[in-house]
Design an enzyme around this catalytic site. Structure first.
Site, PDB file in Angstrom:
ATOM      1  NE  ARG A 233      -4.344  -1.168  -0.031  1.00 53.40           N
ATOM      2  CZ  ARG A 233      -4.194  -2.661  -0.798  1.00 53.40           C
ATOM      3  NH1 ARG A 233      -3.328  -3.010  -1.501  1.00 53.40           N
ATOM      4  NH2 ARG A 233      -5.353  -3.324  -0.900  1.00 53.40           N
ATOM      5  CD  GLU A 262      -3.070   2.985  -5.306  1.00 53.09           C
ATOM      6  OE1 GLU A 262      -1.986   2.769  -5.630  1.00 53.09           O
ATOM      7  OE2 GLU A 262      -3.840   2.181  -5.146  1.00 53.09           O
ATOM      8  CG  HIS A 301      -3.202  -1.085  -6.738  1.00 52.15           C
ATOM      9  ND1 HIS A 301      -3.717  -0.461  -5.578  1.00 52.15           N
ATOM     10  CD2 HIS A 301      -3.450  -2.362  -6.761  1.00 52.15           C
ATOM     11  CE1 HIS A 301      -3.770  -1.389  -4.743  1.00 52.15           C
ATOM     12  NE2 HIS A 301      -3.638  -2.521  -5.021  1.00 52.15           N
TER      13      HIS A 301
HETATM   14  P1  NAD Z   1      -0.973 -11.238   5.125  1.00 50.32           P
HETATM   15  O1  NAD Z   1      -2.164 -10.843   6.065  1.00 50.32           O
HETATM   16  O2  NAD Z   1      -0.756 -12.755   4.826  1.00 50.32           O
HETATM   17  O3  NAD Z   1       0.349 -10.751   5.587  1.00 50.32           O
HETATM   18  C1  NAD Z   1       0.629  -9.575   6.029  1.00 50.32           C
HETATM   19  C2  NAD Z   1       1.737  -9.654   7.442  1.00 50.32           C
HETATM   20  O4  NAD Z   1       2.159  -8.454   7.991  1.00 50.32           O
HETATM   21  C3  NAD Z   1       1.603 -10.728   8.431  1.00 50.32           C
HETATM   22  O5  NAD Z   1       2.628 -11.723   8.526  1.00 50.32           O
HETATM   23  C4  NAD Z   1       1.625  -9.708   9.558  1.00 50.32           C
HETATM   24  O6  NAD Z   1       2.294 -10.491  10.836  1.00 50.32           O
HETATM   25  C5  NAD Z   1       2.289  -8.667   9.163  1.00 50.32           C
HETATM   26  N1  NAD Z   1       2.237  -7.399   9.760  1.00 50.32           N
HETATM   27  C6  NAD Z   1       1.049  -6.720  10.368  1.00 50.32           C
HETATM   28  N2  NAD Z   1       1.343  -5.642  11.149  1.00 50.32           N
HETATM   29  C7  NAD Z   1       2.658  -5.628  10.964  1.00 50.32           C
HETATM   30  C8  NAD Z   1       3.355  -4.466  11.430  1.00 50.32           C
HETATM   31  N3  NAD Z   1       2.986  -3.295  12.280  1.00 50.32           N
HETATM   32  N4  NAD Z   1       4.788  -4.682  11.211  1.00 50.32           N
HETATM   33  C9  NAD Z   1       5.245  -5.880  10.570  1.00 50.32           C
HETATM   34  N5  NAD Z   1       4.597  -6.896   9.965  1.00 50.32           N
HETATM   35  C10 NAD Z   1       3.196  -6.491  10.477  1.00 50.32           C
HETATM   36  O7  NAD Z   1      -0.999 -10.315   3.999  1.00 50.32           O
HETATM   37  P2  NAD Z   1      -0.738 -10.559   2.462  1.00 50.32           P
HETATM   38  O8  NAD Z   1      -1.519 -11.519   1.757  1.00 50.32           O
HETATM   39  O9  NAD Z   1       0.613 -11.005   2.319  1.00 50.32           O
HETATM   40  O10 NAD Z   1      -0.772  -9.226   1.531  1.00 50.32           O
HETATM   41  C11 NAD Z   1       0.041  -8.130   2.224  1.00 50.32           C
HETATM   42  C12 NAD Z   1      -0.655  -6.869   1.771  1.00 50.32           C
HETATM   43  O11 NAD Z   1      -0.279  -6.802   0.157  1.00 50.32           O
HETATM   44  C13 NAD Z   1      -2.126  -6.557   1.692  1.00 50.32           C
HETATM   45  O12 NAD Z   1      -2.596  -6.190   2.975  1.00 50.32           O
HETATM   46  C14 NAD Z   1      -2.402  -5.583   0.988  1.00 50.32           C
HETATM   47  O13 NAD Z   1      -2.534  -4.201   1.214  1.00 50.32           O
HETATM   48  C15 NAD Z   1      -1.380  -5.767  -0.474  1.00 50.32           C
HETATM   49  N6  NAD Z   1      -1.806  -6.339  -1.550  1.00 50.32           N
HETATM   50  C16 NAD Z   1      -1.504  -5.707  -2.766  1.00 50.32           C
HETATM   51  C17 NAD Z   1      -1.858  -5.932  -4.136  1.00 50.32           C
HETATM   52  C18 NAD Z   1      -1.520  -5.359  -5.390  1.00 50.32           C
HETATM   53  O14 NAD Z   1      -2.243  -5.541  -6.187  1.00 50.32           O
HETATM   54  N7  NAD Z   1      -0.653  -4.466  -5.093  1.00 50.32           N
HETATM   55  C19 NAD Z   1      -2.494  -7.329  -4.109  1.00 50.32           C
HETATM   56  C20 NAD Z   1      -2.772  -7.981  -2.854  1.00 50.32           C
HETATM   57  C21 NAD Z   1      -2.327  -7.474  -1.612  1.00 50.32           C
END
Ligand code: NAD
Length: 340
Positions: A233, A262, A301
């Site tokens: 994000r 964005e 994105h």
């Molecule tokens: P997920 O929930 O599986 O993993 C997120 C990880 O972040 C977890 O291991 C959690 O413990 C960790 N975390 C939470 N708070 C934290 C903090 N304060 N400091 C450090 N680590 C922390 O999520 P995911 O499926 O891996 O996706 C991650 C992010 O990617 C999503 O939340 C979304 O915003 C983004 N995303 C972007 C796209 C895109 O098209 N660009 C697509 C899908 C997801």
């Protein structure tokens, strides 16, 4: 069967008829565009389907008196005011695991493109100059790659990086030590990761606790020449600090699929026709500087956007709605997690 009034926004045109067919029996309206305000939405809508470019704020949730369910066709849900929804007993379902490999692949693509100056190389050849001078890149082999967030996407990226002979370190607020053994990386503190990484890739959700987690203070502690990759994000990074880091050559390049503003970006035509306020220009200034910067690669994105991932997104969204109807709701982020 309970017949629901469903309105979807930002649905890709090629998915419209599939979605319609899967929700036969319900009242379904589908727009390929995001809504710009609640005036556009049928006030009697019960199920609201959105993508990340639709901000479902308190005003919208309060205005839609019959709203029962919000389905976001994304993993991230920071564009939905979940607190207000929860307070009104409106369920909010996301798609938690459609794109772990898809988004990781995009992060890797940005990393590889930067490491081999791919875009400058291709542009030069297309422009008629077949000459490699000035296009020297770097190997991923023996570099330290820091992954922030070892959830679904972060772990997939770690697995993909195994083939590059890099040293992989990671930081997570909730580290799962078992993963270190099974996926061959080492957890370190955020400070250590920041100081030692040649490349940093972000994979955490946008929460209050992660907002601007990359800022001027953290950038000052980074290795000179570090590469930043962000497919998570935009607001995880303070854009102003990122521009500062690039200008001061602490950050050599950034590969970004997400930008802080964005959803409000201003394009050249809008600027020329003058249909934007000074405040809007100010808000999006840093994103526009990043877009024009010679050392950035920005994609719109698009990390989620593979044929296979899109199918999984739509199918899970339909399943989310069906689970709501049966009373055994899945992927409701307003409830404690049960299916993880
Ligand atoms: P997920 O929930 O599986 O993993 C997120 C990880 O972040 C977890 O291991 C959690 O413990 C960790 N975390 C939470 N708070 C934290 C903090 N304060 N400091 C450090 N680590 C922390 O999520 P995911 O499926 O891996 O996706 C991650 C992010 O990617 C999503 O939340 C979304 O915003 C983004 N995303 C972007 C796209 C895109 O098209 N660009 C697509 C899908 C997801």
């Amino acid at each position: 069967m309970q017949k629901l009034n469903c309105a979807f926004y930002s649905v890709p045109a090629d998915i419209k008829s599939y979605l319609q067919s899967k929700l036969r029996g319900h009242k379904v309206t589908i727009s390929t565009k995001p809504f710009s305000g609640c005036e556009e939405i049928d006030p009697n809508v019960e199920v609201l389907g959105v993508f990340v470019d639709c901000k479902v704020d308190k005003k919208i949730i309060t205005k839609l008196k019959k709203l029962k369910l919000i389905v976001t066709m994304s993993t991230g849900y920071d564009h939905v005011d979940c607190r207000t929804a929860k307070g009104k007993k409106i369920a909010v379902c996301n798609v938690p695991t459609y794109g772990e490999n898809t988004v990781a692949q995009h992060a890797l693509a940005l990393m590889l493109a930067i490491s081999r100056k791919l875009f400058t190389s291709v542009k030069r050849v297309k422009e008629g100059t077949y000459d490699y001078h000035g296009l020297r890149g770097f190997d991923l082999k023996n570099k330290t790659i820091g992954i922030i967030g070892t959830g679904h996407i972060g772990i997939h990226l770690i697995d993909m990086l195994q083939g590059f002979d890099a040293n992989i370190i990671a930081y997570d607020a909730f580290p799962n030590k078992e993963l270190e053994k099974t996926h061959n990386f080492k957890y370190v503190s955020k400070t250590k990761l920041t100081a030692e990484s040649d490349i940093i890739s972000l994979h955490v959700p946008l929460f209050d606790s992660t907002y601007h987690m990359i800022n001027k203070t953290t950038i000052k502690k980074m290795k000179s020449g570090v590469v930043i990759i962000n497919t998570a994000r935009g607001a995880l990074i303070d854009s102003k600090a990122l521009v500062w880091g690039l200008e001061n050559k602490i950050i050599s390049s950034a590969g970004l699929d997400v930008l802080e503003e964005e959803n409000n970006l201003i394009n050249h035509e809008q600027l020329l026709t003058g249909h934007v306020s000074t405040q809007d220009i100010y808000d999006t200034l840093m994103d526009n500087i990043l877009i024009d910067h010679p050392n950035t690669i920005i994609t719109p994105h698009n990390a989620f956007n593979s044929t296979e991932a899109m199918q999984r997104i739509i199918d899970t969204t339909i399943d989310n709605i069906k689970s709501f109807i049966t009373g055994d709701i899945q992927n409701d982020i307003t409830k404690p997690k049960k299916n993880k």
